[in-house]
Design a protein around this motif. Structure first.
Motif, mmCIF file in Angstrom:
data_model
loop_
_atom_site.group_PDB
_atom_site.id
_atom_site.type_symbol
_atom_site.label_atom_id
_atom_site.label_comp_id
_atom_site.label_asym_id
_atom_site.label_seq_id
_atom_site.Cartn_x
_atom_site.Cartn_y
_atom_site.Cartn_z
ATOM 1 N N GLU A 166 0.900 -1.119 -0.074
ATOM 2 C CA GLU A 166 -0.050 0.060 -0.032
ATOM 3 C C GLU A 166 0.883 1.012 0.018
ATOM 4 O O GLU A 166 0.544 2.288 0.332
ATOM 5 N N THR A 167 2.142 1.235 -0.353
ATOM 6 C CA THR A 167 3.098 2.342 -0.661
ATOM 7 C C THR A 167 4.353 1.721 -1.264
ATOM 8 O O THR A 167 4.456 0.471 -1.481
ATOM 9 N N THR A 168 4.784 2.863 -1.924
ATOM 10 C CA THR A 168 6.058 2.369 -2.810
ATOM 11 C C THR A 168 7.137 2.675 -1.993
ATOM 12 O O THR A 168 8.283 2.367 -2.588
ATOM 13 N N VAL A 169 7.139 2.947 -0.866
ATOM 14 C CA VAL A 169 8.376 2.820 0.138
ATOM 15 C C VAL A 169 8.799 1.566 0.529
ATOM 16 O O VAL A 169 7.964 0.656 0.921
ATOM 17 N N PRO A 170 9.982 1.079 0.230
ATOM 18 C CA PRO A 170 10.457 -0.145 0.423
ATOM 19 C C PRO A 170 10.466 -0.329 2.156
ATOM 20 O O PRO A 170 10.615 0.464 2.781
ATOM 21 N N ARG A 193 11.914 -2.794 5.368
ATOM 22 C CA ARG A 193 12.715 -3.872 5.651
ATOM 23 C C ARG A 193 12.031 -4.815 6.724
ATOM 24 O O ARG A 193 12.884 -5.453 7.286
ATOM 25 N N THR A 194 11.033 -4.466 7.069
ATOM 26 C CA THR A 194 10.168 -5.439 8.223
ATOM 27 C C THR A 194 8.621 -5.762 7.756
ATOM 28 O O THR A 194 8.158 -4.897 6.856
ATOM 29 N N PRO A 195 8.271 -6.826 8.242
ATOM 30 C CA PRO A 195 6.797 -7.272 7.542
ATOM 31 C C PRO A 195 5.899 -6.331 7.816
ATOM 32 O O PRO A 195 5.827 -5.528 8.969
ATOM 33 N N ALA A 196 4.933 -6.069 6.890
ATOM 34 C CA ALA A 196 3.662 -5.069 7.223
ATOM 35 C C ALA A 196 2.475 -5.668 6.648
ATOM 36 O O ALA A 196 2.478 -6.393 5.585
ATOM 37 N N ALA A 197 1.348 -5.480 7.551
ATOM 38 C CA ALA A 197 -0.031 -6.142 6.973
ATOM 39 C C ALA A 197 -0.390 -5.373 6.000
ATOM 40 O O ALA A 197 -0.261 -4.111 5.699
ATOM 41 N N ILE A 198 -1.075 -5.971 4.888
ATOM 42 C CA ILE A 198 -1.741 -5.180 3.872
ATOM 43 C C ILE A 198 -3.489 -5.168 4.378
ATOM 44 O O ILE A 198 -4.118 -5.937 4.477
ATOM 45 N N SER A 199 -3.793 -4.024 4.952
ATOM 46 C CA SER A 199 -4.760 -3.660 5.580
ATOM 47 C C SER A 199 -6.043 -3.870 4.918
ATOM 48 O O SER A 199 -7.096 -4.081 5.309
ATOM 49 N N SER A 200 -5.959 -3.485 3.425
ATOM 50 C CA SER A 200 -7.116 -3.529 2.618
ATOM 51 C C SER A 200 -7.423 -4.928 1.970
ATOM 52 O O SER A 200 -8.801 -5.175 1.329
ATOM 53 N N LEU A 201 -6.800 -6.055 2.370
ATOM 54 C CA LEU A 201 -7.087 -7.482 2.260
ATOM 55 C C LEU A 201 -7.727 -8.128 3.669
ATOM 56 O O LEU A 201 -7.154 -8.022 4.801
ATOM 57 N N SER A 202 -8.592 -9.003 3.536
ATOM 58 C CA SER A 202 -9.023 -9.867 4.494
ATOM 59 C C SER A 202 -9.530 -11.349 4.019
ATOM 60 O O SER A 202 -9.643 -11.571 2.613
ATOM 61 N N ASP A 203 -9.642 -12.102 4.739
ATOM 62 C CA ASP A 203 -10.102 -13.398 4.445
ATOM 63 C C ASP A 203 -9.200 -14.318 3.475
ATOM 64 O O ASP A 203 -9.650 -14.803 2.688
ATOM 65 N N VAL A 204 -8.111 -13.984 3.517
ATOM 66 C CA VAL A 204 -7.236 -14.492 2.482
ATOM 67 C C VAL A 204 -6.587 -15.864 2.809
ATOM 68 O O VAL A 204 -6.252 -16.178 4.157
ATOM 69 N N VAL A 205 -6.873 -16.729 1.909
ATOM 70 C CA VAL A 205 -6.393 -18.077 2.200
ATOM 71 C C VAL A 205 -5.149 -18.631 1.134
ATOM 72 O O VAL A 205 -4.767 -19.697 1.384
ATOM 73 N N GLY A 206 -4.749 -17.680 0.085
ATOM 74 C CA GLY A 206 -3.660 -18.134 -0.417
ATOM 75 C C GLY A 206 -2.957 -17.021 -1.245
ATOM 76 O O GLY A 206 -3.381 -15.861 -1.298
#
Length: 184
Positions: free
Chosen positions: A1-5, A7-20
């Motif tokens: 949700e950003t173009t900034v690299p 260095r640590t994991p970040a959740a993608i807040s606009s996605l939910s109920d992801v199974v793959g």
């Protein structure tokens, strides 16, 4: 949700109920609980299959209910609940399996496949495993990754000869692996 690299994991807040999930070279895919595919990342070859802001997950339209996803270098694959295979993105080596070498911005059904149970995408080639344990391959073949003793690309799927019954497949950049029912 950003173009900034990051260095640590970040959740993608606009996605939910992801199974793959699946990752190509510069794009990512997510499969949600409802059988929908979401994509984001570099869009130069159409590998996202949707329009809008490429840095935010966008819904890939035109697909049936999907049960699995895979990503190649610059193409994407989806497996329908009915066993159909869908592809979009770069196609210079025929990796979309639609009989052409034309890039597709939206999903097209892969030609000439029966009921498929698994898919994977390599750099410029694609694989499918049918419900009978046969492996199908198409696309780039520079290193013999289609398993047909040539270096000629294929724009439509062909069964890989000489394999025993297979239960799992994996596609690499220029090679593949198959796991036989007998453990080989």
């Amino acid at each position: 949700e950003t173009t900034v690299p990051r260095r640590t994991p970040a959740a993608i807040s606009s996605l939910s109920d992801v199974v793959g999930i699946a990752a190509g070279t510069n794009h990512s895919l997510a499969l949600d609980w409802y059988g929908q595919v979401w994509s984001w990342g570099l869009v130069n070859d159409g590998q996202l299959g949707c329009s809008g802001n490429p840095w935010l997950p966008g819904l890939v339209a035109g697909l049936p209910q999907i049960v699995a996803i895979a990503a190649g270098y610059a193409h994407s694959l989806a497996l329908g609940a009915d066993g159909s295979v869908w592809a979009w993105g770069a196609n210079e080596s025929g990796q979309l399996g639609d009989g052409s070498r034309t890039a597709r911005l939206t999903p097209v059904q892969v030609a000439s496949l029966g009921a498929i149970g698994a898919i994977d995408g390599g750099s410029e080639h694609s694989l499918a495993l049918d419900v009978n344990g046969a492996v199908w391959a198409w696309g780039g073949n520079t290193f013999g990754q289609l398993g047909n003793a040539t270096a000629t690309y294929r724009t439509a799927p062909a069964k890989v000869a000489g394999l025993p019954g297979v239960m799992a497949i994996a596609a690499g950049g220029g090679h593949n692996a198959a796991l036989a029912f007998d453990g080989r």
